[in-house]
Design an enzyme around this catalytic site. Structure first.
Site, mmCIF file in Angstrom:
data_model
loop_
_atom_site.group_PDB
_atom_site.id
_atom_site.type_symbol
_atom_site.label_atom_id
_atom_site.label_comp_id
_atom_site.label_asym_id
_atom_site.label_seq_id
_atom_site.Cartn_x
_atom_site.Cartn_y
_atom_site.Cartn_z
ATOM 1 N N CYS A 152 -110.044 -35.769 -5.377
ATOM 2 C CA CYS A 152 -111.540 -35.656 -4.181
ATOM 3 C C CYS A 152 -112.955 -35.249 -5.127
ATOM 4 O O CYS A 152 -113.412 -34.611 -4.760
ATOM 5 C CB CYS A 152 -110.698 -34.273 -3.312
ATOM 6 S SG CYS A 152 -109.997 -32.894 -3.915
ATOM 7 N N ASN A 153 -112.314 -34.565 -6.358
ATOM 8 C CA ASN A 153 -113.197 -34.181 -7.669
ATOM 9 C C ASN A 153 -113.689 -34.894 -8.890
ATOM 10 O O ASN A 153 -114.399 -34.751 -9.633
ATOM 11 C CB ASN A 153 -112.720 -32.407 -7.983
ATOM 12 C CG ASN A 153 -112.870 -32.004 -7.057
ATOM 13 O OD1 ASN A 153 -112.747 -31.329 -6.090
ATOM 14 N ND2 ASN A 153 -111.697 -31.154 -7.181
ATOM 15 N N ARG A 154 -112.749 -36.349 -8.513
ATOM 16 C CA ARG A 154 -113.297 -36.824 -9.346
ATOM 17 C C ARG A 154 -113.112 -38.578 -9.075
ATOM 18 O O ARG A 154 -111.646 -39.359 -8.628
ATOM 19 C CB ARG A 154 -112.514 -37.024 -10.952
ATOM 20 C CG ARG A 154 -110.934 -36.797 -10.680
ATOM 21 C CD ARG A 154 -110.807 -36.692 -11.921
ATOM 22 N NE ARG A 154 -110.669 -35.209 -12.515
ATOM 23 C CZ ARG A 154 -111.865 -34.825 -13.781
ATOM 24 N NH1 ARG A 154 -111.953 -35.159 -14.121
ATOM 25 N NH2 ARG A 154 -111.617 -33.566 -13.244
ATOM 26 N N GLY A 202 -100.997 -36.465 2.865
ATOM 27 C CA GLY A 202 -100.787 -36.644 1.416
ATOM 28 C C GLY A 202 -100.774 -36.109 0.582
ATOM 29 O O GLY A 202 -99.711 -34.685 1.772
ATOM 30 N N SER A 203 -100.930 -35.881 -0.645
ATOM 31 C CA SER A 203 -99.654 -34.771 -1.609
ATOM 32 C C SER A 203 -100.602 -33.266 -1.249
ATOM 33 O O SER A 203 -100.356 -31.915 -0.935
ATOM 34 C CB SER A 203 -99.949 -35.509 -2.917
ATOM 35 O OG SER A 203 -101.709 -35.664 -3.173
#
Length: 460
Positions: free
Chosen positions: A50-52, A207-208
């Site tokens: 979500c951040n990269r 998900g994770s």
């Protein structure tokens, strides 16, 4: 070593830009598949969180690799390269190694020190292995990186300083739904976890990130309900935390009942629209609703934050979160950075030694060839020598050659471990007139174990 990384993260791009380039697991697999037909890239691992979004590759040439990597990222995200370029960063060789080690250690995360990134990198590596895009170069790099990440968390207190994105997010919304008398940001010295006990939480996604949220809430005493488009996935997550799985069709009714809504589905668009939340709020009788949206792109329409009683936290707001214990965090970060520097130096030295090893092997092979030729010539000139004398002469010649080669070959390996070591390897080739083709034919050894490998075509 020819490792190249190109990507963008929360450090280089706003959340809106990260949303535009978000890739699903299937999208990552398709990006990896393209590497098989690339001209300048022969291996690849894609880290998509979500951040990269980062593409690691073994590049034959720097400029060719950069051009191909940029074109691939643009094509598979659907974002024109000219719009993507301002947010992209590129690291090469040792800087690429250092960047990856920082990432797996949690030093490059939105929440410094968070440990979830380690699992995400491990999963990214596994997907690349399944896709057949990992070889000797990235295999060694990512296996080492995962070990470095474990070491950082085991040998320092970075875990105490860093909290997962889920934890930070929950800390920002839980006080809003706590019993009357608890004000947001003023929990009277009590941890937010104490406020979760007895709350009912709806987790959307399997998900994770969703699974981590579900387990965190359950451990704190919340009643967890899990919803997902695939019932089997929801049941798996719910069973792991002692919660309840529900179909997505029950979402409208549940949002009107629960205290917390946490969502991270990985869907391409809004999953929970404004109208759904507006209708739920109308049925809540004024009870507050905390919403934590960890998805990229957003699962929840951001306009719901304007509804009375709704407190929304998403990636954009979490990016602004500050850790109150700045001094302690700085100390922990310094400890991890020291480990990263040590590991980068060790990895780079091992790679440099591995690069000179084929030249050493080629030199010794050439020496053996010369010895065999001279011994054969001697036998032709002195056919009457007895076997014992032949053996003694042969052993003596080989000992002399070994002693002559021992010092230069040991020394060149020592010098090669230092920056600029390739110059010593080149000097050795030049002094002994070694054919480059004979060096390239040598099977490369494993730089960690000292044993021979199997990939004779590995680029150096």
């Amino acid at each position: 070593m020819s490792v190249l990384v190109m990507g963008l993260s929360h450090r280089s791009a706003p959340v809106e830009a990260l949303e535009d380039v978000a890739l699903s697991r299937d999208g990552v697999a398709k990006l990896l598949d393209e590497v098989h037909v690339a001209d300048h890239l022969s291996e690849a691992v894609v880290i998509a969180t979500c951040n990269r979004l980062e593409l690691y590759a073994d590049a034959a040439t720097f400029h060719g690799g950069v051009d191909e990597a940029g074109a691939m990222l643009s094509a598979h995200t659907g974002v024109p390269l000219e719009l993507l370029t301002p947010y992209l960063y590129v690291h090469y060789e040792e800087r690429a190694v250092s960047h990856l080690f920082h990432v797996v250690s949690g030093l490059d995360s939105m929440v410094v020190g968070e440990s979830q990134i380690l699992g995400q990198v491990r999963e990214s590596f596994r997907l690349a292995q399944t896709s057949g895009t990992t070889g000797r170069v990235l295999g060694e790099l990512f296996q080492t990186a995962l070990r470095v990440g474990k070491r950082a968390h085991a040998e320092t207190d970075i875990d105490a300083a860093g909290r997962s994105l889920v934890t930070v997010g929950l800390a920002s919304v839980v006080p809003s739904v706590a019993p009357e008398g608890w004000a947001v940001g003023q929990v009277d010295g009590r941890s937010w976890r104490h406020l979760v006990e007895g709350c009912r939480a709806l987790v959307v996604g399997a998900g994770s990130m969703s699974a981590l949220a579900a387990s965190t809430l359950a451990e704190a005493g919340a009643d967890v309900v899990v919803g997902n488009r695939t019932p089997e996935h929801a049941e798996r997550v719910a069973a792991a935390v002692g919660g309840t799985a529900v179909p997505m069709s029950e979402m409208p009714a549940l949002i009107a009942e629960v205290d917390l809504l946490v969502t991270c589905t990985g869907a391409a668009g809004v999953v929970i629209p404004f109208e759904l939340v507006e209708a739920a709020v109308a049925r809540r009788g004024g009870r507050p609703l905390g919403i934590l949206d960890l998805a990229l792109p957003h699962d929840v329409d951001g306009a719901v934050a304007e509804l009375p009683g709704v407190v929304l936290a998403d990636l954009a707001t979490l990016a602004q979160a500050q850790d109150a214990d700045g001094g302690a965090v700085a100390d922990h970060v310094a400890d991890v950075r020291a480990i990263v520097v040590e590991e980068v130096d060790a990895f780079s030295a091992a790679r440099r030694i591995a690069q000179v090893a084929p030249t050493v092997v080629a030199l010794r092979t050439m020496a053996d060839t010369v010895v065999e030729a001279e011994l054969s010539r001697m036998q032709g000139r002195l056919p009457d020598l007895d076997d014992r004398t032949k053996a003694e002469v042969s052993a003596t010649v080989r000992r002399v050659v070994d002693k002559l080669l021992h010092s230069p070959t040991v020394r060149v390996k020592e010098l090669a471990s230092q920056p600029g070591g390739a110059d010593y390897e080149a000097a050795l080739r030049e002094l002994f007139a070694l054919d480059r083709r004979s060096i390239d034919a040598v099977v490369k050894p494993d730089p960690r174990s000292g044993e021979s490998g199997t990939d004779a075509g590995e680029r150096t």
